[in-house]
Design an enzyme around this catalytic site. Structure first.
Site, PDB file in Angstrom:
ATOM      1  N   PRO A   1      52.320  21.949  31.602  1.00 24.57           N
ATOM      2  CA  PRO A   1      51.488  22.173  30.421  1.00 24.57           C
ATOM      3  C   PRO A   1      50.913  20.872  29.872  1.00 24.57           C
ATOM      4  O   PRO A   1      51.414  19.790  30.157  1.00 24.57           O
ATOM      5  CB  PRO A   1      52.470  22.798  29.423  1.00 24.57           C
ATOM      6  CG  PRO A   1      53.811  22.281  29.836  1.00 24.57           C
ATOM      7  CD  PRO A   1      53.756  22.137  31.322  1.00 24.57           C
TER       8      PRO A   1
ATOM      9  N   CYS B   1      46.996  21.346  41.829  1.00 27.63           N
ATOM     10  CA  CYS B   1      48.136  21.833  42.618  1.00 27.63           C
ATOM     11  C   CYS B   1      48.899  22.901  41.841  1.00 27.63           C
ATOM     12  O   CYS B   1      49.137  22.764  40.643  1.00 27.63           O
ATOM     13  CB  CYS B   1      49.104  20.682  42.930  1.00 27.63           C
ATOM     14  SG  CYS B   1      48.660  19.691  44.345  1.00 27.63           S
TER      15      CYS B   1
ATOM     16  N   ILE C   1      61.767  17.112  38.347  1.00 21.36           N
ATOM     17  CA  ILE C   1      60.503  16.872  37.650  1.00 21.36           C
ATOM     18  C   ILE C   1      59.677  18.147  37.535  1.00 21.36           C
ATOM     19  O   ILE C   1      59.298  18.560  36.442  1.00 21.36           O
ATOM     20  CB  ILE C   1      59.678  15.771  38.361  1.00 21.36           C
ATOM     21  CG1 ILE C   1      60.515  14.499  38.539  1.00 21.36           C
ATOM     22  CG2 ILE C   1      58.398  15.478  37.580  1.00 21.36           C
ATOM     23  CD1 ILE C   1      60.957  13.839  37.251  1.00 21.36           C
TER      24      ILE C   1
ATOM     25  N   ASP D   1      50.648  20.375  26.568  1.00 25.48           N
ATOM     26  CA  ASP D   1      50.979  20.388  25.142  1.00 25.48           C
ATOM     27  C   ASP D   1      51.202  18.982  24.588  1.00 25.48           C
ATOM     28  O   ASP D   1      50.854  18.703  23.435  1.00 25.48           O
ATOM     29  CB  ASP D   1      52.201  21.275  24.872  1.00 25.48           C
ATOM     30  CG  ASP D   1      53.437  20.825  25.631  1.00 25.48           C
ATOM     31  OD1 ASP D   1      53.298  20.427  26.803  1.00 25.48           O
ATOM     32  OD2 ASP D   1      54.544  20.867  25.062  1.00 25.48           O
ATOM     33  N   GLN D   2      51.774  18.069  25.393  1.00 25.28           N
ATOM     34  CA  GLN D   2      52.011  16.707  24.912  1.00 25.28           C
ATOM     35  C   GLN D   2      50.691  15.962  24.693  1.00 25.28           C
ATOM     36  O   GLN D   2      50.582  15.144  23.777  1.00 25.28           O
ATOM     37  CB  GLN D   2      52.892  15.944  25.904  1.00 25.28           C
ATOM     38  CG  GLN D   2      54.287  16.534  26.084  1.00 25.28           C
ATOM     39  CD  GLN D   2      55.084  16.525  24.800  1.00 25.28           C
ATOM     40  OE1 GLN D   2      55.314  15.473  24.204  1.00 25.28           O
ATOM     41  NE2 GLN D   2      55.498  17.696  24.343  1.00 25.28           N
TER      42      GLN D   2
END
Length: 419
Positions: free
Chosen positions: A122, A116, A327, A124-125
Protein backbone atom coordinates in the site's frame (compact mmCIF):
# COMPACT_ATOMS: atom_id res chain seq x y z
CA UNK A 1 5.88 -12.91 -27.04
CA UNK A 2 9.54 -13.66 -26.30
CA UNK A 3 10.85 -16.66 -24.40
CA UNK A 4 14.28 -17.84 -23.26
CA UNK A 5 15.76 -21.23 -24.14
CA UNK A 6 18.63 -22.40 -21.94
CA UNK A 7 20.76 -25.50 -22.31
CA UNK A 8 22.15 -25.85 -18.81
CA UNK A 9 25.15 -27.45 -17.18
CA UNK A 10 27.82 -24.96 -18.29
CA UNK A 11 30.15 -23.28 -15.79
CA UNK A 12 30.16 -19.52 -16.28
CA UNK A 13 33.57 -17.98 -16.93
CA UNK A 14 34.78 -14.52 -17.95
CA UNK A 15 33.94 -10.90 -17.13
CA UNK A 16 30.68 -8.99 -17.02
CA UNK A 17 29.82 -5.33 -16.36
CA UNK A 18 26.87 -4.33 -14.21
CA UNK A 19 24.32 -1.88 -15.62
CA UNK A 20 23.02 1.20 -13.86
CA UNK A 21 20.49 0.65 -11.08
CA UNK A 22 16.86 0.38 -12.10
CA UNK A 23 15.68 1.13 -8.55
CA UNK A 24 17.82 4.29 -8.42
CA UNK A 25 17.09 5.43 -11.99
CA UNK A 26 13.30 5.50 -11.57
CA UNK A 27 13.12 8.01 -8.66
CA UNK A 28 16.03 10.05 -10.04
CA UNK A 29 14.30 10.48 -13.41
CA UNK A 30 11.08 11.39 -11.60
CA UNK A 31 12.94 13.87 -9.35
CA UNK A 32 13.89 15.81 -12.49
CA UNK A 33 10.25 17.03 -12.41
CA UNK A 34 11.22 19.28 -9.48
CA UNK A 35 13.50 21.52 -11.58
CA UNK A 36 12.30 23.49 -14.63
CA UNK A 37 14.87 22.94 -17.37
CA UNK A 38 16.93 20.03 -18.70
CA UNK A 39 18.70 17.44 -16.53
CA UNK A 40 20.99 14.82 -18.08
CA UNK A 41 21.01 11.43 -16.35
CA UNK A 42 23.66 8.88 -17.36
CA UNK A 43 24.15 5.15 -16.69
CA UNK A 44 20.39 4.65 -17.03
CA UNK A 45 19.62 1.02 -17.94
CA UNK A 46 17.57 0.30 -21.06
CA UNK A 47 14.62 -1.41 -19.44
CA UNK A 48 10.87 -1.57 -19.83
CA UNK A 49 10.26 0.31 -16.57
CA UNK A 50 12.58 3.11 -17.71
CA UNK A 51 10.67 3.36 -21.00
CA UNK A 52 7.42 3.52 -19.00
CA UNK A 53 8.88 6.31 -16.85
CA UNK A 54 9.91 8.25 -19.95
CA UNK A 55 6.39 7.88 -21.39
CA UNK A 56 4.91 8.99 -18.06
CA UNK A 57 7.06 12.14 -18.00
CA UNK A 58 6.23 12.85 -21.64
CA UNK A 59 2.52 12.51 -20.83
CA UNK A 60 3.01 15.33 -18.32
CA UNK A 61 4.54 17.48 -21.06
CA UNK A 62 8.23 16.94 -20.30
CA UNK A 63 10.60 16.65 -23.27
CA UNK A 64 12.63 13.43 -23.25
CA UNK A 65 15.69 12.54 -25.32
CA UNK A 66 17.27 9.09 -24.97
CA UNK A 67 20.52 7.81 -26.41
CA UNK A 68 21.73 4.42 -25.23
CA UNK A 69 22.20 4.83 -21.45
CA UNK A 70 21.71 8.60 -21.29
CA UNK A 71 18.38 10.34 -20.70
CA UNK A 72 17.87 14.09 -21.04
CA UNK A 73 14.75 15.28 -19.24
CA UNK A 74 13.46 18.81 -19.79
CA UNK A 75 10.83 19.39 -17.11
CA UNK A 76 10.41 23.02 -18.13
CA UNK A 77 7.78 22.00 -20.68
CA UNK A 78 5.48 20.18 -18.21
CA UNK A 79 1.91 21.34 -18.87
CA UNK A 80 -0.29 18.99 -16.81
CA UNK A 81 -0.24 17.61 -13.27
CA UNK A 82 -2.31 14.50 -14.00
CA UNK A 83 -0.80 11.03 -14.50
CA UNK A 84 -3.41 8.75 -16.00
CA UNK A 85 -4.21 5.10 -15.37
CA UNK A 86 -3.01 3.74 -18.72
CA UNK A 87 0.63 4.48 -17.78
CA UNK A 88 0.58 4.25 -14.00
CA UNK A 89 -1.11 0.83 -14.03
CA UNK A 90 2.00 -0.89 -15.40
CA UNK A 91 4.51 0.36 -12.82
CA UNK A 92 4.21 1.03 -9.11
CA UNK A 93 6.97 3.65 -9.05
CA UNK A 94 4.76 5.94 -11.16
CA UNK A 95 3.03 7.12 -7.98
CA UNK A 96 6.28 8.89 -7.05
CA UNK A 97 5.37 11.75 -9.43
CA UNK A 98 2.57 12.77 -7.05
CA UNK A 99 4.83 14.54 -4.52
CA UNK A 100 7.18 16.34 -6.94
CA UNK A 101 4.25 17.67 -9.01
CA UNK A 102 2.48 18.75 -5.84
CA UNK A 103 5.59 20.45 -4.45
CA UNK A 104 6.31 22.35 -7.66
CA UNK A 105 2.80 23.18 -8.90
CA UNK A 106 0.65 23.03 -5.74
CA UNK A 107 -1.58 20.29 -7.13
CA UNK A 108 -1.33 16.80 -8.63
CA UNK A 109 -3.64 13.96 -9.62
CA UNK A 110 -2.22 10.48 -10.09
CA UNK A 111 -3.85 7.11 -10.70
CA UNK A 112 -3.29 4.41 -8.10
CA UNK A 113 -0.33 2.23 -9.16
CA UNK A 114 0.24 -1.24 -10.65
CA UNK A 115 3.51 -3.17 -11.22
CA UNK A 116 4.61 -6.53 -9.81
CA UNK A 117 1.76 -8.45 -8.18
CA UNK A 118 3.59 -8.99 -4.89
CA UNK A 119 1.34 -8.54 -1.88
CA UNK A 120 -0.56 -5.41 -0.97
CA UNK A 121 2.30 -2.85 -1.09
CA UNK A 122 0.00 0.00 0.00
CA UNK A 123 0.95 3.67 -0.41
CA UNK A 124 -0.59 4.76 2.88
CA UNK A 125 2.81 5.89 4.24
CA UNK A 126 3.30 8.11 1.17
CA UNK A 127 -0.08 9.80 1.70
CA UNK A 128 0.39 10.11 5.47
CA UNK A 129 3.66 11.96 4.83
CA UNK A 130 2.21 14.29 2.22
CA UNK A 131 -0.63 15.17 4.61
CA UNK A 132 1.97 15.99 7.28
CA UNK A 133 3.60 18.36 4.78
CA UNK A 134 0.27 20.18 4.47
CA UNK A 135 -1.38 18.51 1.49
CA UNK A 136 -5.10 17.87 1.23
CA UNK A 137 -5.57 14.33 -0.08
CA UNK A 138 -8.64 12.95 -1.82
CA UNK A 139 -9.08 9.40 -3.11
CA UNK A 140 -11.77 9.02 -5.75
CA UNK A 141 -12.41 6.83 -8.78
CA UNK A 142 -9.00 5.15 -8.49
CA UNK A 143 -7.09 8.44 -8.40
CA UNK A 144 -5.16 10.27 -5.69
CA UNK A 145 -5.64 14.03 -5.82
CA UNK A 146 -3.32 16.19 -3.73
CA UNK A 147 -3.65 19.94 -3.22
CA UNK A 148 -1.41 22.39 -1.35
CA UNK A 149 -2.72 25.87 -2.18
CA UNK A 150 -0.13 27.63 -0.03
CA UNK A 151 2.68 25.20 -0.82
CA UNK A 152 4.12 22.40 1.29
CA UNK A 153 5.57 23.07 4.74
CA UNK A 154 8.32 21.13 6.48
CA UNK A 155 7.27 18.54 9.05
CA UNK A 156 8.54 15.71 11.21
CA UNK A 157 7.40 12.41 9.70
CA UNK A 158 7.79 9.05 11.42
CA UNK A 159 7.19 6.10 9.12
CA UNK A 160 5.17 3.27 10.67
CA UNK A 161 7.19 0.78 8.61
CA UNK A 162 10.42 1.02 6.64
CA UNK A 163 9.38 2.05 3.12
CA UNK A 164 11.83 2.71 0.29
CA UNK A 165 9.28 4.33 -2.02
CA UNK A 166 7.77 6.36 0.80
CA UNK A 167 11.17 7.64 1.91
CA UNK A 168 12.10 8.63 -1.65
CA UNK A 169 8.71 10.22 -2.28
CA UNK A 170 8.74 12.46 0.79
CA UNK A 171 12.42 13.34 0.40
CA UNK A 172 11.59 14.72 -3.07
CA UNK A 173 8.47 16.58 -1.92
CA UNK A 174 10.24 18.07 1.11
CA UNK A 175 13.16 19.31 -0.99
CA UNK A 176 11.21 22.43 -2.06
CA UNK A 177 8.85 22.68 0.92
CA UNK A 178 9.09 25.67 3.27
CA UNK A 179 11.24 24.92 6.31
CA UNK A 180 12.86 21.76 7.66
CA UNK A 181 11.52 18.23 7.33
CA UNK A 182 12.76 15.26 9.35
CA UNK A 183 12.06 11.71 8.15
CA UNK A 184 12.31 9.18 10.99
CA UNK A 185 12.44 5.39 10.58
CA UNK A 186 13.50 6.15 7.02
CA UNK A 187 14.60 3.31 4.75
CA UNK A 188 18.39 3.08 4.40
CA UNK A 189 18.85 1.55 0.94
CA UNK A 190 21.79 2.82 -1.17
CA UNK A 191 19.32 3.92 -3.86
CA UNK A 192 17.91 6.46 -1.38
CA UNK A 193 21.39 7.90 -0.82
CA UNK A 194 21.83 8.05 -4.61
CA UNK A 195 18.59 10.02 -4.99
CA UNK A 196 19.70 12.38 -2.21
CA UNK A 197 23.01 12.97 -4.00
CA UNK A 198 21.10 13.91 -7.16
CA UNK A 199 18.75 16.22 -5.25
CA UNK A 200 21.74 17.91 -3.61
CA UNK A 201 23.38 18.27 -7.02
CA UNK A 202 20.24 20.23 -8.03
CA UNK A 203 20.62 22.49 -5.00
CA UNK A 204 18.61 20.65 -2.34
CA UNK A 205 19.81 20.38 1.26
CA UNK A 206 19.42 16.73 2.25
CA UNK A 207 21.45 15.18 5.07
CA UNK A 208 21.46 11.68 6.54
CA UNK A 209 20.22 9.69 3.52
CA UNK A 210 21.34 6.10 4.04
CA UNK A 211 20.56 6.34 7.78
CA UNK A 212 17.18 6.02 9.49
CA UNK A 213 16.92 9.79 10.07
CA UNK A 214 16.98 12.16 7.10
CA UNK A 215 16.91 15.96 7.44
CA UNK A 216 15.77 18.10 4.54
CA UNK A 217 16.06 21.88 4.66
CA UNK A 218 13.61 23.09 2.03
CA UNK A 219 14.85 25.48 -0.65
CA UNK A 220 12.78 27.79 -2.85
CA UNK A 221 13.75 26.12 -6.11
CA UNK A 222 16.00 23.50 -7.67
CA UNK A 223 18.05 23.77 -10.85
CA UNK A 224 18.62 21.01 -13.42
CA UNK A 225 21.78 18.93 -13.02
CA UNK A 226 23.81 16.18 -14.67
CA UNK A 227 24.10 12.94 -12.71
CA UNK A 228 25.42 9.37 -13.09
CA UNK A 229 23.23 6.63 -11.59
CA UNK A 230 24.81 4.07 -9.24
CA UNK A 231 25.36 0.45 -10.39
CA UNK A 232 22.54 -2.07 -9.94
CA UNK A 233 23.27 -4.09 -6.81
CA UNK A 234 20.49 -6.60 -7.53
CA UNK A 235 21.86 -7.35 -11.00
CA UNK A 236 25.32 -7.71 -9.45
CA UNK A 237 23.93 -10.08 -6.81
CA UNK A 238 22.17 -12.10 -9.50
CA UNK A 239 25.46 -12.60 -11.36
CA UNK A 240 27.14 -13.61 -8.09
CA UNK A 241 24.48 -16.29 -7.63
CA UNK A 242 24.84 -17.33 -11.29
CA UNK A 243 28.55 -18.00 -10.78
CA UNK A 244 27.81 -19.86 -7.55
CA UNK A 245 25.05 -22.11 -8.94
CA UNK A 246 27.07 -23.15 -12.01
CA UNK A 247 30.34 -23.68 -10.15
CA UNK A 248 31.72 -20.92 -12.34
CA UNK A 249 34.49 -18.36 -11.97
CA UNK A 250 33.60 -14.83 -13.08
CA UNK A 251 34.74 -11.25 -12.60
CA UNK A 252 32.12 -8.53 -12.15
CA UNK A 253 33.01 -4.95 -13.11
CA UNK A 254 31.26 -1.79 -12.01
CA UNK A 255 29.60 -3.12 -8.85
CA UNK A 256 29.89 -1.89 -5.26
CA UNK A 257 30.38 -4.96 -3.07
CA UNK A 258 29.70 -2.95 0.10
CA UNK A 259 26.07 -2.66 -1.03
CA UNK A 260 25.75 -6.46 -0.87
CA UNK A 261 27.31 -7.37 2.47
CA UNK A 262 24.41 -9.56 3.62
CA UNK A 263 24.39 -11.57 0.38
CA UNK A 264 28.19 -11.78 0.27
CA UNK A 265 28.43 -13.26 3.77
CA UNK A 266 25.70 -15.82 3.03
CA UNK A 267 27.37 -16.85 -0.23
CA UNK A 268 30.68 -17.27 1.58
CA UNK A 269 28.92 -19.38 4.22
CA UNK A 270 27.68 -21.54 1.32
CA UNK A 271 31.27 -22.09 0.17
CA UNK A 272 31.53 -19.42 -2.54
CA UNK A 273 34.89 -17.64 -2.88
CA UNK A 274 34.55 -13.85 -3.24
CA UNK A 275 37.41 -11.38 -3.61
CA UNK A 276 37.41 -7.66 -4.38
CA UNK A 277 40.48 -6.16 -6.04
CA UNK A 278 40.53 -2.63 -7.43
CA UNK A 279 36.76 -2.58 -7.79
CA UNK A 280 36.61 -5.88 -9.69
CA UNK A 281 34.76 -8.60 -7.79
CA UNK A 282 35.72 -12.22 -8.49
CA UNK A 283 33.18 -14.91 -7.64
CA UNK A 284 34.15 -18.58 -7.72
CA UNK A 285 31.47 -21.18 -7.09
CA UNK A 286 32.08 -24.44 -5.20
CA UNK A 287 31.52 -27.93 -6.62
CA UNK A 288 28.35 -27.95 -4.55
CA UNK A 289 27.14 -25.18 -2.22
CA UNK A 290 26.34 -25.80 1.44
CA UNK A 291 22.82 -25.13 2.72
CA UNK A 292 22.43 -21.75 4.43
CA UNK A 293 19.38 -20.16 6.10
CA UNK A 294 18.34 -16.62 5.21
CA UNK A 295 15.80 -14.10 6.47
CA UNK A 296 14.94 -11.11 4.31
CA UNK A 297 15.20 -7.76 6.10
CA UNK A 298 15.23 -4.09 5.18
CA UNK A 299 18.69 -2.84 4.13
CA UNK A 300 21.38 -3.55 5.29
CA UNK A 301 19.77 -6.96 5.86
CA UNK A 302 19.33 -9.62 3.20
CA UNK A 303 17.46 -8.04 0.27
CA UNK A 304 14.02 -9.40 -0.57
CA UNK A 305 14.96 -8.78 -4.22
CA UNK A 306 17.68 -11.48 -3.87
CA UNK A 307 15.52 -14.07 -2.09
CA UNK A 308 14.35 -15.93 -5.20
CA UNK A 309 17.84 -16.11 -6.73
CA UNK A 310 19.32 -17.42 -3.47
CA UNK A 311 16.54 -20.01 -3.26
CA UNK A 312 17.56 -21.29 -6.70
CA UNK A 313 21.10 -21.75 -5.37
CA UNK A 314 19.83 -23.59 -2.30
CA UNK A 315 17.92 -26.01 -4.55
CA UNK A 316 21.26 -27.67 -5.41
CA UNK A 317 22.91 -27.22 -2.00
CA UNK A 318 24.08 -29.99 0.28
CA UNK A 319 21.59 -30.13 3.16
CA UNK A 320 18.37 -28.28 3.97
CA UNK A 321 17.90 -24.52 4.25
CA UNK A 322 15.08 -22.34 5.55
CA UNK A 323 14.28 -19.15 3.65
CA UNK A 324 12.08 -16.66 5.50
CA UNK A 325 10.43 -13.78 3.63
CA UNK A 326 9.73 -10.89 6.00
CA UNK A 327 9.22 -8.00 3.57
CA UNK A 328 6.49 -8.93 1.08
CA UNK A 329 3.65 -11.41 1.15
CA UNK A 330 3.08 -13.68 -1.86
CA UNK A 331 6.78 -13.70 -2.70
CA UNK A 332 7.13 -17.46 -3.09
CA UNK A 333 5.34 -17.63 -6.44
CA UNK A 334 8.53 -19.02 -8.01
CA UNK A 335 8.40 -22.13 -5.81
CA UNK A 336 5.84 -23.95 -7.97
CA UNK A 337 8.04 -23.33 -11.02
CA UNK A 338 11.23 -24.48 -9.26
CA UNK A 339 9.44 -27.74 -8.45
CA UNK A 340 9.22 -28.39 -12.20
CA UNK A 341 13.03 -28.55 -12.24
CA UNK A 342 12.92 -31.29 -9.60
CA UNK A 343 13.56 -29.04 -6.60
CA UNK A 344 12.38 -30.18 -3.15
CA UNK A 345 10.66 -27.21 -1.48
CA UNK A 346 7.85 -26.93 1.05
CA UNK A 347 6.25 -23.64 2.05
CA UNK A 348 4.64 -22.86 5.38
CA UNK A 349 3.54 -19.29 6.00
CA UNK A 350 6.39 -16.91 5.24
CA UNK A 351 9.06 -19.64 5.29
CA UNK A 352 10.21 -22.14 2.68
CA UNK A 353 12.26 -25.22 3.51
CA UNK A 354 14.55 -26.19 0.65
CA UNK A 355 16.12 -29.65 0.64
CA UNK A 356 18.99 -29.58 -1.80
CA UNK A 357 19.10 -32.08 -4.65
CA UNK A 358 22.21 -33.14 -6.56
CA UNK A 359 20.87 -32.10 -9.95
CA UNK A 360 18.03 -30.07 -11.41
CA UNK A 361 16.48 -31.08 -14.72
CA UNK A 362 15.56 -28.65 -17.48
CA UNK A 363 11.85 -27.88 -17.72
CA UNK A 364 9.26 -25.61 -19.35
CA UNK A 365 8.48 -22.86 -16.82
CA UNK A 366 6.71 -19.51 -16.60
CA UNK A 367 7.92 -16.30 -14.97
CA UNK A 368 5.52 -14.71 -12.47
CA UNK A 369 7.38 -11.55 -11.49
CA UNK A 370 10.70 -9.78 -12.00
CA UNK A 371 12.98 -11.50 -9.47
CA UNK A 372 11.21 -14.86 -9.82
CA UNK A 373 12.10 -14.78 -13.51
CA UNK A 374 15.79 -14.29 -12.62
CA UNK A 375 15.60 -17.26 -10.27
CA UNK A 376 14.27 -19.44 -13.10
CA UNK A 377 17.14 -18.35 -15.34
CA UNK A 378 19.62 -19.40 -12.63
CA UNK A 379 17.91 -22.76 -12.20
CA UNK A 380 18.00 -23.24 -15.98
CA UNK A 381 21.73 -22.48 -16.08
CA UNK A 382 22.40 -25.17 -13.46
CA UNK A 383 19.94 -27.78 -14.75
CA UNK A 384 20.75 -30.71 -17.00
CA UNK A 385 18.95 -30.44 -20.31
CA UNK A 386 16.86 -27.70 -21.87
CA UNK A 387 14.79 -25.09 -20.04
CA UNK A 388 12.19 -22.88 -21.72
CA UNK A 389 11.08 -19.77 -19.81
CA UNK A 390 7.84 -18.08 -20.89
CA UNK A 391 6.61 -14.56 -20.02
CA UNK A 392 10.09 -13.07 -19.82
CA UNK A 393 8.67 -9.57 -20.15
CA UNK A 394 8.94 -9.68 -16.35
CA UNK A 395 12.70 -10.15 -16.72
CA UNK A 396 12.93 -7.21 -19.12
CA UNK A 397 11.51 -4.92 -16.43
CA UNK A 398 14.69 -5.21 -14.36
CA UNK A 399 17.60 -6.72 -16.30
CA UNK A 400 19.34 -5.08 -19.25
CA UNK A 401 20.19 -7.66 -21.93
CA UNK A 402 20.77 -10.38 -19.33
CA UNK A 403 20.81 -13.16 -21.92
CA UNK A 404 23.54 -11.34 -23.89
CA UNK A 405 25.63 -10.88 -20.75
CA UNK A 406 25.19 -14.52 -19.69
CA UNK A 407 26.06 -15.74 -23.20
CA UNK A 408 29.23 -13.66 -22.91
CA UNK A 409 30.09 -15.74 -19.83
CA UNK A 410 29.64 -18.98 -21.75
CA UNK A 411 25.99 -19.77 -21.06
CA UNK A 412 23.98 -21.48 -23.80
CA UNK A 413 21.02 -19.11 -23.73
CA UNK A 414 18.98 -17.46 -26.43
CA UNK A 415 15.90 -15.29 -26.76
CA UNK A 416 13.29 -16.57 -29.18
CA UNK A 417 10.38 -14.48 -30.45
CA UNK A 418 7.05 -16.21 -30.87
CA UNK A 419 4.20 -14.83 -32.98
Amino acid sequence: MDKLIINGGRKLKGEVTVSGSKNASLPICIAAVLAPGASTITNVPRLRDITTTAKLLESLGATIERHENTMRIDAGTINTVEATYDLVKTMRASVLVLGPLLARFGRSRVSLPGGCAIGARPIDQHLKGLKALGAEIRLEHGYVEAIAKKGLKGARINFDVSTVGGTEHLMMAAAIAKGESILENAAREPEIADLADYLNRMGAKVEGAGTDTIRIQGVSELTPAAYEVMPDRIEAGTFMCAAAITGGDIKINGMKLEHLDALTFKLMDAGVEITNRNGVVRVKGPKRPQAVNIKTRPYPGFATDMQAQFMALMCVAEGASVISENIFENRFMHVSELLRFGADITVEGNSATVKGVKKLSGAPVMATDLRASACLVLAGLAAEGTTEIQRIYHLDRGYEQIETKLAGLGADIQRVSEP
